[in-house]
Motif scaffolding. Sequence first.
Motif, short mmCIF file in Angstrom:
data_model
loop_
_atom_site.label_atom_id
_atom_site.label_comp_id
_atom_site.label_asym_id
_atom_site.label_seq_id
_atom_site.Cartn_x
_atom_site.Cartn_y
_atom_site.Cartn_z
N PHE A 8 7.00 -2.74 19.87
CA PHE A 8 7.69 -3.49 18.81
C PHE A 8 9.21 -3.31 18.93
CE2 PHE A 8 9.57 -3.33 14.54
CZ PHE A 8 9.31 -4.62 14.10
N LEU A 9 9.63 -2.04 19.13
CA LEU A 9 11.07 -1.76 19.23
C LEU A 9 11.65 -2.40 20.49
CD1 LEU A 9 11.08 1.96 18.07
CD2 LEU A 9 12.00 0.01 16.84
N HIS A 10 10.91 -2.37 21.59
CA HIS A 10 11.38 -3.02 22.81
C HIS A 10 11.55 -4.52 22.58
CE1 HIS A 10 10.19 0.32 25.86
NE2 HIS A 10 10.88 0.77 24.83
N GLY A 11 10.60 -5.09 21.83
CA GLY A 11 10.67 -6.51 21.51
C GLY A 11 11.93 -6.85 20.72
N LEU A 12 12.39 -5.88 19.92
CA LEU A 12 13.60 -6.11 19.13
C LEU A 12 14.86 -5.94 19.98
CD1 LEU A 12 12.88 -4.30 15.74
CD2 LEU A 12 12.88 -6.74 16.19
N GLY A 13 14.69 -5.47 21.19
CA GLY A 13 15.85 -5.28 22.05
C GLY A 13 16.21 -3.83 22.31
N PHE A 14 15.58 -2.92 21.61
CA PHE A 14 15.87 -1.50 21.84
C PHE A 14 15.05 -1.01 23.04
CE2 PHE A 14 16.33 -2.19 17.26
CZ PHE A 14 17.65 -1.79 17.08
N THR A 15 15.37 -1.46 24.22
CA THR A 15 14.50 -1.16 25.36
C THR A 15 14.60 0.29 25.81
OG1 THR A 15 16.25 -2.24 26.59
CG2 THR A 15 14.15 -3.41 26.45
N SER A 16 15.65 0.97 25.38
CA SER A 16 15.77 2.35 25.84
C SER A 16 14.95 3.32 24.97
CB SER A 16 17.24 2.77 25.81
OG SER A 16 17.74 2.61 24.50
N VAL A 17 14.44 2.83 23.85
CA VAL A 17 13.70 3.71 22.96
C VAL A 17 12.37 4.08 23.59
CG1 VAL A 17 12.63 3.92 20.71
CG2 VAL A 17 14.73 2.63 20.96
N SER A 18 12.06 5.37 23.60
CA SER A 18 10.74 5.78 24.04
C SER A 18 10.00 6.39 22.87
CB SER A 18 10.85 6.80 25.17
OG SER A 18 9.59 7.39 25.36
N PHE A 19 8.93 5.74 22.50
CA PHE A 19 8.17 6.27 21.37
C PHE A 19 6.78 6.67 21.83
CE2 PHE A 19 6.89 6.19 16.82
CZ PHE A 19 7.97 6.90 16.35
N ASN A 20 6.67 6.87 23.14
CA ASN A 20 5.38 7.22 23.72
C ASN A 20 5.19 8.73 23.71
OD1 ASN A 20 3.00 7.04 24.99
ND2 ASN A 20 3.82 6.56 27.01
N TRP A 21 5.35 9.32 22.55
CA TRP A 21 5.39 10.77 22.45
C TRP A 21 4.09 11.45 22.87
CZ3 TRP A 21 8.22 12.01 17.21
CH2 TRP A 21 9.53 11.50 17.28
N LEU A 22 2.97 10.80 22.56
CA LEU A 22 1.69 11.48 22.76
C LEU A 22 1.35 11.65 24.24
CD1 LEU A 22 -0.59 9.92 20.02
CD2 LEU A 22 0.35 12.20 20.12
N ALA A 23 1.96 10.85 25.10
CA ALA A 23 1.58 10.91 26.51
C ALA A 23 2.27 12.04 27.25
CB ALA A 23 1.92 9.58 27.18
N SER A 24 3.35 12.57 26.69
CA SER A 24 4.09 13.56 27.46
C SER A 24 3.96 14.94 26.82
CB SER A 24 5.56 13.13 27.54
OG SER A 24 6.39 14.20 27.21
N PRO A 25 3.73 15.97 27.64
CA PRO A 25 3.52 17.32 27.10
C PRO A 25 4.70 17.83 26.28
CG PRO A 25 2.98 17.23 29.43
CD PRO A 25 3.61 15.91 29.10
#
Lengths: 298, 312
Positions: free
Chosen positions: A136-153
Motif C-alpha cells: 500500500f505504501l509503495h503504491g502511494l509512492g513511498f517505495t523506500s519504505v520496508s514494512f516486511n518486518w516479519l521476514a527478517s530476523p
Amino acid sequence: MQLRWSRMMPQLALAPAVAVTFVAFIGAIGWTAWLSLTRSRRVPEYEINWSEWTRQYERLFNDAGWAISLHNLVILGIGSALAIVFGFILAAMIDREWRGESFFRTVFLYPLAVSLIVTGAAWRWIFNPQLGLQNFLHGLGFTSVSFNWLASPETAMYAIILASIWQSSGFYMALMLSGLKSINTEIWSAARLDGVSFWRLYLEIIIPMMKFTFITCAILLSLGVIKAYDVIVAMTNGGPGNSTWVPAYFTINALSAKSNIGYASAAAITMLVITALIFLPLVLITTWQQRRANGGSR
Amino acid sequence: MTMVTQAAALEDATNASPGPRQPFFPRKKKRIPGRSIAILLFLTMCALFFCIPLYVVVVTSFKTMDQIREGAIFSLPHVWTLEAWDHAWNKACSGINCNGLKVGFWNSVLILCPSLILSIALSIITGYALALWNVRWANAFLFLLFICAFVPFQVIMYPLIRITAAIGIYGTLWGIAVVHAVLAMPVLTLIFRNYYKDIPQEIMRAAIIDSGSFWRIFIEIILPMSGNILIVVLILQITSIWNDYLIGVTFGGLGTQPMTVILANLITVSTGVVAYNDNMAAALLTAIPPLVIYFLVGKFFVQGITAGAIKG
C-alpha cells in the motif's frame, strides 16, 4: 454437635482447593524441578546422578537458542513497556478532556477482548510483504519504505512488540485512568492556582502520586512478557529461524518438538526463577510502602 | 473507520464553539478549546491506529482472492461476498480435517460450559470459607494461592499432562475444561475472598446463632449477595477460556481442539496458496463472541479484567 459441624465444615469445603493447590501447583512444581535434575529425554527418568545433577542447566545455558530467548525476553520487556507509557498518555488525555471519554475508552480497550491468536493473525496480514501495508505504501509512492518486518530476523521481534503494544495499551490505559480518577480534584485546582506548569504538574505531582499504579502495571507487564507465547505462535511461530524465540516458546518447543522432558523442565524452572526474581522485589516494595503509608499501624 | 472519522468531525465541531465554562476569563476561553482540539486530534489519531487492524480484517474477509491479489489492503471490497466466511466456517482445514471452524466453535462451547461451572463452584466456596469462617490456616493458604497465581503455565505443564493422562481425560474436552478450572482457581478464589471479606462479622454471627449451617448461610445469604461479583467473574472466565490457545493446544486431542487452535493452524500453514480472506473471516469468527460480550457489558468486562489482573 452444631458447634463441631461449624468448625469442621469450612475445612471440609476447603479440601478440594487445598488438594488442587498441593497436587497441581506445588506438587507439579516439585515434579518438574526433580525432572530437571535427571537425564530424562522422551521418557521420564527419576534417578538423579548427583555427580552431574546440573547437566541440563549447563546445556541450557550453553544453548544458543536459549540465549536468543533470553535476549528476546529483554527486548520484548523493554519494548512492551512502551505500552505503559502510551497507556498513561492516553489516560491522562482522556482524563483531561471530558468529551468522548467513553468512546475513546471503548476503542482503546477492544483489542484486549480478542484472543492473541486473532491479534497475531490480523498483524501477520498487515505485515504481509506483497499484499499488505508495504504494498500500500509503495503504491502511494513511498517505495523506500520496508514494512516486511516479519521476514527478517532483525525486525521480526519489533513486529511482535508492535502487536503486543496494540493489544495491551488499552488495558494499561484503563488501570491508569482509574488511578487518575482517584486523585483528589483539589490538586488540579490548587496546581492551577499556583500556576504550576503542565509538565511539572505531571512529572512532579501526578506521576509520584500514582506510583502504586505504575508498580502494578510493571508487575503485570513483566508477568505478561514472561508468559508471552500465543502472539509468537500466531505471528512468526518462532521464526525466521529461531530469531523470535522466547523462554515460553523455547520450553514448549523442547517438550513437544524435541520431546526432551528433562531439558524442557530445566527451562521451565529457569522461567520460574526469572518470574520470582522480577516479581518478589516488586511485591515486597509494594507491601513495604503500603505499610509505611498506613502509618505503621500494623 | 467512517464511524471514527464522523465522531471525530463531530467532536471537532463541538470544540469550535466556545465552551460555557469560565465566563470571567475571556482570555482563557480561547486557550482551553485550543488545547482540547489538540488533545482530541491526538486521541482520534490513536483511535484510528487502534481501528486499522479491525478494519483491515473486516474488509479482507468480504473480498474475493482476485481482489486481494491486487494488493490494495485498505480498499473496500468491489463485490461484498460471504464466500470466505462460508468457507472458513464449513471447510477450513486444521491438519488433515477439513470440517471448518464450526467444529472448533462447538468444541469451545463444550469446553466453556463445564469449565465455568467447575471453576466458579470451586473458587466461590473456597473464597467464602476463607473469608467468613474462622479457619486457622486461612492466611497461610491465601498466601500460597497468591504465589500460585503467578506460576507460569510451562512450569506445571508436563506434570499436568501426566496427571490428566492418568485420570483418562487427556486429549478430551473434559481435560481442557478441568485444566482451565484448576489454573483459574487461585485468582478467582482471591477475587471472591476479597469481595466477601467486607461482609460484616455481625451478619455472620447472627446467621450462625440462627443455627445456620455452612451451606445454608452460603445459599440463603451469601449467594444472593454475590450477583455483581459473579457477573464480573463470569465475564473474566468466558473471555479468558474462549481466547486461550496454550491449554487448548496442549490438552486437546485431534477432534477436540478449541476454535483458537484451529485458527492458529489455519494461519500458520505455509503450503499451497494462502487464502487470506478465509483466514481473516476465521479470525473474525473467533473474535466475535468475546467482542459481543465486550460491547454489551463493557463496564463489567473492564471490572473483570482489572480485578483478575490486579489479583493475578
